[in-house]
Design an enzyme around this catalytic site. Structure first.
Site, PDB file in Angstrom:
ATOM      1  N   ASP A  20       0.850  -1.189   0.000  1.00  0.00           N
ATOM      2  CA  ASP A  20       0.000   0.000   0.000  1.00  0.00           C
ATOM      3  C   ASP A  20       0.892   1.248   0.000  1.00  0.00           C
ATOM      4  OD1 ASP A  20      -3.231   0.493   1.019  1.00  0.00           O
ATOM      5  OD2 ASP A  20      -1.835   2.189   1.069  1.00  0.00           O
ATOM      6  N   ASN A  72     -12.826  -3.372   2.840  1.00  0.00           N
ATOM      7  CA  ASN A  72     -13.734  -2.247   3.021  1.00  0.00           C
ATOM      8  C   ASN A  72     -14.761  -2.314   1.900  1.00  0.00           C
ATOM      9  OD1 ASN A  72     -12.382  -1.099   5.256  1.00  0.00           O
ATOM     10  ND2 ASN A  72     -10.865  -0.180   3.894  1.00  0.00           N
ATOM     11  N   GLY A 112     -15.094   3.417   3.971  1.00  0.00           N
ATOM     12  CA  GLY A 112     -13.828   3.996   3.551  1.00  0.00           C
ATOM     13  C   GLY A 112     -13.257   3.414   2.276  1.00  0.00           C
ATOM     14  N   GLN A 113     -14.065   2.636   1.541  1.00  0.00           N
ATOM     15  CA  GLN A 113     -13.533   2.100   0.277  1.00  0.00           C
ATOM     16  C   GLN A 113     -13.293   3.253  -0.695  1.00  0.00           C
ATOM     17  OE1 GLN A 113     -15.903  -0.927  -1.713  1.00  0.00           O
ATOM     18  NE2 GLN A 113     -14.371  -1.184  -3.327  1.00  0.00           N
ATOM     19  N   HIS A 162     -10.386  -5.495  -3.074  1.00  0.00           N
ATOM     20  CA  HIS A 162      -9.013  -5.723  -2.608  1.00  0.00           C
ATOM     21  C   HIS A 162      -9.041  -6.077  -1.137  1.00  0.00           C
ATOM     22  CE1 HIS A 162     -10.029  -1.445  -2.459  1.00  0.00           C
ATOM     23  NE2 HIS A 162      -9.301  -1.354  -1.358  1.00  0.00           N
TER      24      HIS A 162
HETATM   25  P1  5GP Z   1      -9.661   1.244   0.307  1.00  0.00           P
HETATM   26  O1  5GP Z   1      -9.661   2.574   1.016  1.00  0.00           O
HETATM   27  O2  5GP Z   1     -10.386   1.342  -1.024  1.00  0.00           O
HETATM   28  O3  5GP Z   1     -10.116   0.085   1.137  1.00  0.00           O
HETATM   29  O4  5GP Z   1      -8.148   0.938   0.003  1.00  0.00           O
HETATM   30  C1  5GP Z   1      -7.472   1.512  -1.068  1.00  0.00           C
HETATM   31  C2  5GP Z   1      -6.009   1.512  -0.701  1.00  0.00           C
HETATM   32  O5  5GP Z   1      -5.270   1.784  -1.877  1.00  0.00           O
HETATM   33  C3  5GP Z   1      -5.634   2.595   0.314  1.00  0.00           C
HETATM   34  O6  5GP Z   1      -5.116   1.977   1.482  1.00  0.00           O
HETATM   35  C4  5GP Z   1      -4.611   3.442  -0.419  1.00  0.00           C
HETATM   36  O7  5GP Z   1      -3.559   3.878   0.403  1.00  0.00           O
HETATM   37  C5  5GP Z   1      -4.138   2.517  -1.523  1.00  0.00           C
HETATM   38  N1  5GP Z   1      -3.690   3.200  -2.701  1.00  0.00           N
HETATM   39  C6  5GP Z   1      -4.313   4.252  -3.319  1.00  0.00           C
HETATM   40  N2  5GP Z   1      -3.622   4.632  -4.409  1.00  0.00           N
HETATM   41  C7  5GP Z   1      -2.534   3.811  -4.480  1.00  0.00           C
HETATM   42  C8  5GP Z   1      -1.441   3.721  -5.409  1.00  0.00           C
HETATM   43  O8  5GP Z   1      -1.332   4.459  -6.388  1.00  0.00           O
HETATM   44  N3  5GP Z   1      -0.517   2.758  -5.157  1.00  0.00           N
HETATM   45  C9  5GP Z   1      -0.596   1.917  -4.087  1.00  0.00           C
HETATM   46  N4  5GP Z   1       0.378   1.016  -3.933  1.00  0.00           N
HETATM   47  N5  5GP Z   1      -1.627   1.969  -3.204  1.00  0.00           N
HETATM   48  C10 5GP Z   1      -2.583   2.910  -3.407  1.00  0.00           C
END
Ligand code: 5GP
Length: 114
Positions: free
Chosen positions: A31, A87, A93-94, A100
């Site tokens: 991440d 999420n 918070g998604q 994922h």
């Molecule tokens: P969500 O909030 O949708 O459950 O998780 C999305 C995750 O993707 C977040 O923890 C965020 O830090 C990660 N993320 C967002 N953009 C990028 C990126 O460009 N590269 C990487 N490696 N992680 C990302």
């Protein structure tokens, strides 16, 4: 064709990421904004937007994501204690609409989560 998700761009090599695991069904990378010393996202190659879009035929794939998390946790040295999180939806918070599984470990994780 619909625009690629952020994670499909990472999969295609169009965006940089520290990829730590790949197989025919999923890929995993660190991440960009880690919430723990180990914070890895495990992503199915099949585009499923969120848990609400899962179908019964996806059940083996979801199980595969969890066995991937188990292997990665062991490889990363956090097998004694780690957390896996999906999420689902804005209220949880998604922020990326491509299913994922978060794998978090390497520190004491509080409960309940925020
Ligand atoms: P969500 O909030 O949708 O459950 O998780 C999305 C995750 O993707 C977040 O923890 C965020 O830090 C990660 N993320 C967002 N953009 C990028 C990126 O460009 N590269 C990487 N490696 N992680 C990302």
């Amino acid at each position: 064709m619909a625009e690629k998700t952020l994670f499909q761009k990472i999969e295609a090599g169009e965006m940089e990421a520290d990829i730590v695991y790949e197989d025919e069904q999923c890929f995993a990378f660190r991440d960009i904004n880690p919430q723990a010393p180990v914070h890895i996202l495990i992503v199915p190659r099949k585009l499923i937007r969120d848990l609400n879009d899962l179908e019964a035929s996806d059940e083996p794939l979801v199980g595969h994501l969890f066995t991937g998390a188990q292997k990665l946790a062991a490889d990363e040295g956090v097998g004694k204690g780690y957390r896996t999180v999906f999420n689902c939806g804005a209220d949880a918070g998604q922020s990326v609409d491509h299913l994922h599984l978060h794998l978090l470990g390497g520190r004491k994780l509080d409960w309940p989560p925020g």
